[in-house]
Design a protein around this motif. Structure first.
Motif, PDB file in Angstrom:
ATOM      1  N   VAL A 194      56.635  33.799 148.757  1.00  0.00           N
ATOM      2  CA  VAL A 194      56.215  34.314 150.058  1.00  0.00           C
ATOM      3  C   VAL A 194      57.057  33.752 151.193  1.00  0.00           C
ATOM      4  CG1 VAL A 194      53.850  34.588 149.232  1.00  0.00           C
ATOM      5  CG2 VAL A 194      54.498  32.494 150.420  1.00  0.00           C
ATOM      6  N   GLY A 195      57.910  32.757 150.910  1.00  0.00           N
ATOM      7  CA  GLY A 195      58.686  32.108 151.963  1.00  0.00           C
ATOM      8  C   GLY A 195      59.507  33.044 152.821  1.00  0.00           C
ATOM      9  N   PRO A 196      60.329  33.939 152.229  1.00  0.00           N
ATOM     10  CA  PRO A 196      61.135  34.838 153.065  1.00  0.00           C
ATOM     11  C   PRO A 196      60.304  35.739 153.977  1.00  0.00           C
ATOM     12  CG  PRO A 196      61.956  34.802 150.811  1.00  0.00           C
ATOM     13  CD  PRO A 196      60.670  34.062 150.794  1.00  0.00           C
ATOM     14  N   LEU A 197      59.189  36.255 153.454  1.00  0.00           N
ATOM     15  CA  LEU A 197      58.346  37.117 154.277  1.00  0.00           C
ATOM     16  C   LEU A 197      57.684  36.334 155.409  1.00  0.00           C
ATOM     17  CD1 LEU A 197      56.631  39.313 151.533  1.00  0.00           C
ATOM     18  CD2 LEU A 197      58.624  39.846 152.936  1.00  0.00           C
ATOM     19  N   VAL A 198      57.266  35.101 155.112  1.00  0.00           N
ATOM     20  CA  VAL A 198      56.644  34.269 156.146  1.00  0.00           C
ATOM     21  C   VAL A 198      57.656  33.928 157.232  1.00  0.00           C
ATOM     22  CG1 VAL A 198      55.613  32.010 156.599  1.00  0.00           C
ATOM     23  CG2 VAL A 198      54.879  33.338 154.619  1.00  0.00           C
ATOM     24  N   LEU A 199      58.898  33.632 156.839  1.00  0.00           N
ATOM     25  CA  LEU A 199      59.928  33.306 157.817  1.00  0.00           C
ATOM     26  C   LEU A 199      60.212  34.498 158.729  1.00  0.00           C
ATOM     27  CD1 LEU A 199      61.959  31.251 158.875  1.00  0.00           C
ATOM     28  CD2 LEU A 199      63.585  32.077 157.152  1.00  0.00           C
ATOM     29  N   ALA A 200      60.335  35.687 158.133  1.00  0.00           N
ATOM     30  CA  ALA A 200      60.568  36.887 158.940  1.00  0.00           C
ATOM     31  C   ALA A 200      59.376  37.171 159.852  1.00  0.00           C
ATOM     32  CB  ALA A 200      60.843  38.079 158.029  1.00  0.00           C
ATOM     33  N   GLN A 201      58.166  37.028 159.304  1.00  0.00           N
ATOM     34  CA  GLN A 201      56.969  37.234 160.111  1.00  0.00           C
ATOM     35  C   GLN A 201      56.874  36.205 161.227  1.00  0.00           C
ATOM     36  OE1 GLN A 201      54.847  39.742 159.920  1.00  0.00           O
ATOM     37  NE2 GLN A 201      53.532  38.965 161.559  1.00  0.00           N
ATOM     38  N   GLY A 202      57.414  35.009 160.989  1.00  0.00           N
ATOM     39  CA  GLY A 202      57.384  33.974 162.006  1.00  0.00           C
ATOM     40  C   GLY A 202      58.158  34.368 163.246  1.00  0.00           C
ATOM     41  N   PHE A 203      59.359  34.923 163.074  1.00  0.00           N
ATOM     42  CA  PHE A 203      60.144  35.345 164.232  1.00  0.00           C
ATOM     43  C   PHE A 203      59.470  36.518 164.940  1.00  0.00           C
ATOM     44  CE2 PHE A 203      63.495  32.894 162.241  1.00  0.00           C
ATOM     45  CZ  PHE A 203      64.172  32.372 163.335  1.00  0.00           C
ATOM     46  N   LEU A 204      58.880  37.428 164.159  1.00  0.00           N
ATOM     47  CA  LEU A 204      58.184  38.553 164.780  1.00  0.00           C
ATOM     48  C   LEU A 204      56.960  38.069 165.551  1.00  0.00           C
ATOM     49  CD1 LEU A 204      58.464  41.637 164.916  1.00  0.00           C
ATOM     50  CD2 LEU A 204      56.910  41.783 162.965  1.00  0.00           C
ATOM     51  N   THR A 205      56.236  37.119 164.969  1.00  0.00           N
ATOM     52  CA  THR A 205      55.064  36.567 165.651  1.00  0.00           C
ATOM     53  C   THR A 205      55.468  35.792 166.889  1.00  0.00           C
ATOM     54  OG1 THR A 205      53.892  36.422 163.535  1.00  0.00           O
ATOM     55  CG2 THR A 205      53.042  35.093 165.357  1.00  0.00           C
ATOM     56  N   ILE A 261      65.669  40.251 170.571  1.00  0.00           N
ATOM     57  CA  ILE A 261      66.379  39.311 169.704  1.00  0.00           C
ATOM     58  C   ILE A 261      65.484  38.842 168.567  1.00  0.00           C
ATOM     59  CG2 ILE A 261      67.318  36.973 169.599  1.00  0.00           C
ATOM     60  CD1 ILE A 261      68.544  37.412 172.322  1.00  0.00           C
ATOM     61  N   PHE A 262      64.271  38.432 168.881  1.00  0.00           N
ATOM     62  CA  PHE A 262      63.369  37.933 167.850  1.00  0.00           C
ATOM     63  C   PHE A 262      63.020  39.034 166.845  1.00  0.00           C
ATOM     64  CE2 PHE A 262      61.718  34.552 170.968  1.00  0.00           C
ATOM     65  CZ  PHE A 262      62.659  33.656 170.516  1.00  0.00           C
ATOM     66  N   GLY A 263      62.807  40.248 167.328  1.00  0.00           N
ATOM     67  CA  GLY A 263      62.506  41.346 166.415  1.00  0.00           C
ATOM     68  C   GLY A 263      63.664  41.665 165.493  1.00  0.00           C
ATOM     69  N   TYR A 264      64.880  41.650 166.036  1.00  0.00           N
ATOM     70  CA  TYR A 264      66.054  41.941 165.219  1.00  0.00           C
ATOM     71  C   TYR A 264      66.287  40.840 164.194  1.00  0.00           C
ATOM     72  CZ  TYR A 264      70.702  43.668 164.045  1.00  0.00           C
ATOM     73  OH  TYR A 264      71.786  44.152 163.373  1.00  0.00           O
ATOM     74  N   VAL A 265      66.146  39.586 164.614  1.00  0.00           N
ATOM     75  CA  VAL A 265      66.339  38.474 163.692  1.00  0.00           C
ATOM     76  C   VAL A 265      65.307  38.516 162.575  1.00  0.00           C
ATOM     77  CG1 VAL A 265      66.225  35.957 163.485  1.00  0.00           C
ATOM     78  CG2 VAL A 265      67.475  36.989 165.372  1.00  0.00           C
ATOM     79  N   ALA A 266      64.057  38.862 162.901  1.00  0.00           N
ATOM     80  CA  ALA A 266      63.017  38.961 161.878  1.00  0.00           C
ATOM     81  C   ALA A 266      63.367  40.019 160.838  1.00  0.00           C
ATOM     82  CB  ALA A 266      61.680  39.290 162.528  1.00  0.00           C
ATOM     83  N   ASP A 267      63.850  41.168 161.292  1.00  0.00           N
ATOM     84  CA  ASP A 267      64.227  42.234 160.367  1.00  0.00           C
ATOM     85  C   ASP A 267      65.421  41.825 159.516  1.00  0.00           C
ATOM     86  OD1 ASP A 267      64.023  45.134 159.519  1.00  0.00           O
ATOM     87  OD2 ASP A 267      66.060  45.117 160.304  1.00  0.00           O
ATOM     88  N   TRP A 268      66.383  41.152 160.113  1.00  0.00           N
ATOM     89  CA  TRP A 268      67.581  40.744 159.375  1.00  0.00           C
ATOM     90  C   TRP A 268      67.252  39.663 158.337  1.00  0.00           C
ATOM     91  CZ3 TRP A 268      70.510  36.044 159.666  1.00  0.00           C
ATOM     92  CH2 TRP A 268      71.716  36.096 158.961  1.00  0.00           C
ATOM     93  N   ILE A 269      66.410  38.713 158.704  1.00  0.00           N
ATOM     94  CA  ILE A 269      66.021  37.660 157.757  1.00  0.00           C
ATOM     95  C   ILE A 269      65.273  38.254 156.574  1.00  0.00           C
ATOM     96  CG2 ILE A 269      64.483  35.679 157.462  1.00  0.00           C
ATOM     97  CD1 ILE A 269      65.273  34.747 160.198  1.00  0.00           C
ATOM     98  N   ARG A 270      64.412  39.205 156.835  1.00  0.00           N
ATOM     99  CA  ARG A 270      63.678  39.843 155.741  1.00  0.00           C
ATOM    100  C   ARG A 270      64.636  40.529 154.770  1.00  0.00           C
ATOM    101  NH1 ARG A 270      60.597  44.984 157.482  1.00  0.00           N
ATOM    102  NH2 ARG A 270      62.790  45.579 157.583  1.00  0.00           N
ATOM    103  N   ASP A 271      65.602  41.272 155.288  1.00  0.00           N
ATOM    104  CA  ASP A 271      66.554  41.956 154.424  1.00  0.00           C
ATOM    105  C   ASP A 271      67.475  40.981 153.700  1.00  0.00           C
ATOM    106  OD1 ASP A 271      65.430  44.267 155.281  1.00  0.00           O
ATOM    107  OD2 ASP A 271      67.055  44.838 156.630  1.00  0.00           O
ATOM    108  N   LEU A 272      67.781  39.854 154.331  1.00  0.00           N
ATOM    109  CA  LEU A 272      68.726  38.907 153.750  1.00  0.00           C
ATOM    110  C   LEU A 272      68.093  38.057 152.662  1.00  0.00           C
ATOM    111  CD1 LEU A 272      71.551  37.563 153.822  1.00  0.00           C
ATOM    112  CD2 LEU A 272      70.625  35.980 155.524  1.00  0.00           C
TER     113      LEU A 272
END
Length: 304
Positions: A194-205, A261-272
């Motif tokens: 769940v780590g990658p999803l939590v990290l991406a959700q963190g930037f979105l949150t 910026i935060f939304g874009y980074v969240a999407d990029w981290i999720r894909d990466l």
């Protein structure tokens, strides 16, 4: 390490470079610029009130009290990001733990934890935040508590659904068969899953938290004056829009850029970082289609 940077380059895009440049400038503004200037963000100079943008000594002008806009913007962003990031981290810790425990143990833990999540979600976010502020008063600590309570359900639901899927994975079942304790399984394969999803959700949150705090500060219920923040600067700029429009436009533009910026980074981290590619939009190679993941590569990733 070289393979990691090659994969990072393949999955990059022009938008990523623009976002990286804006993030770098933001970091310089927040942490470096205050060290290079001796201007006090609270110092008033009524004689220089509403100085225009580009005025010598005041690059972005001054507000109605003659305070330097650029310095206040730097200090306000730092305060706001520290407060919102602290609340987001607390929300991630509480929500991730609740979601993993509810999905792994099921039964009473599932009913208790997820019903708590449903109760919090039943309250409108802004109304709930205003209620907390009215009870305990405005301030940095109140904003942190509000962010932790309001946003932990999103992490809980995210990890809950993901852990329900991971419990049926072969490597989790193998860990159970080979005598792995519950704590080892939770802190090992489940938490890594769940780590990658939590990290991406963190930037979105974090973007949601910044927006919420700015809204509360705009209403006078967030960070308390005279400490600068984006919401307070927007509220002040709205009152004096006719005298100096830039005092409203500058913090508003910075807030919008920050959220994007935060939304874009969240999407990029999720894909990466997500090995299964749950993102709807996958970034492809430069000048080509998105790379396909073969079965052998998936097995090798699970084994690693």
């Amino acid at each position: 390490m070289s393979a990691f940077f090659r994969a990072l380059w393949r999955r990059s895009s022009p938008g990523l470079f623009i976002t990286s440049a804006l993030t770098f400038l933001l970091i310089l503004l927040i942490f470096i610029y205050p060290l290079l200037t001796d201007v006090d963000p609270l110092a008033q100079d009524i004689d220089n009130a509403f100085a225009a943008v580009g005025t010598p000594g005041h690059l972005l002008g001054t507000d109605n009290l003659g305070r330097d806009t650029l310095v206040r913007l730097a200090y306000g962003l730092r305060t706001e990001l520290l407060v919102c990031a602290t609340g987001t981290v607390l929300a991630a810790l509480i929500g991730t733990l609740a979601g993993i425990l509810a999905a792994y143990f099921r039964g009473f833990a599932d009913m208790l934890l997820m019903r708590m999540v449903d109760i919090v979600l039943a309250f409108p976010t802004l109304v709930f935040a205003m209620l907390i502020v009215s009870l305990y008063g405005a301030g940095n600590l109140t904003i942190i508590v509000i962010c932790a309570i309001v946003f932990f359900p999103s992490f809980a639901r995210l990890t809950y659904g993901e852990v329900l899927s991971l419990r049926r994975a072969l490597y989790v079942e193998s860990a159970e068969l080979f005598g792995g304790t519950r704590w080892q399984i939770i802190s090992g394969p489940l938490l890594r899953g769940v780590g990658p999803l939590v990290l991406a959700q963190g930037f979105l949150t974090l973007a949601f938290a910044v927006g919420l705090e700015s809204g509360l500060s705009f209403l006078g219920l967030g960070i308390t004056p005279p400490t600068p923040s984006l919401g307070l600067m927007i509220a002040s700029g709205q009152q004096y829009f006719l005298q100096s429009p830039w005092q409203l436009l500058i913090p508003s533009i910075v807030l919008v850029v920050l959220l994007v910026i935060f939304g874009y980074v969240a999407d990029w981290i999720r894909d990466l970082l997500d090995p299964r590619g749950v993102g709807k939009v996958k970034r492809g190679r430069r000048g080509g289609a998105a790379p396909r993941v073969t079965a052998a590569e998936m097995i090798e990733g699970v084994s690693a």
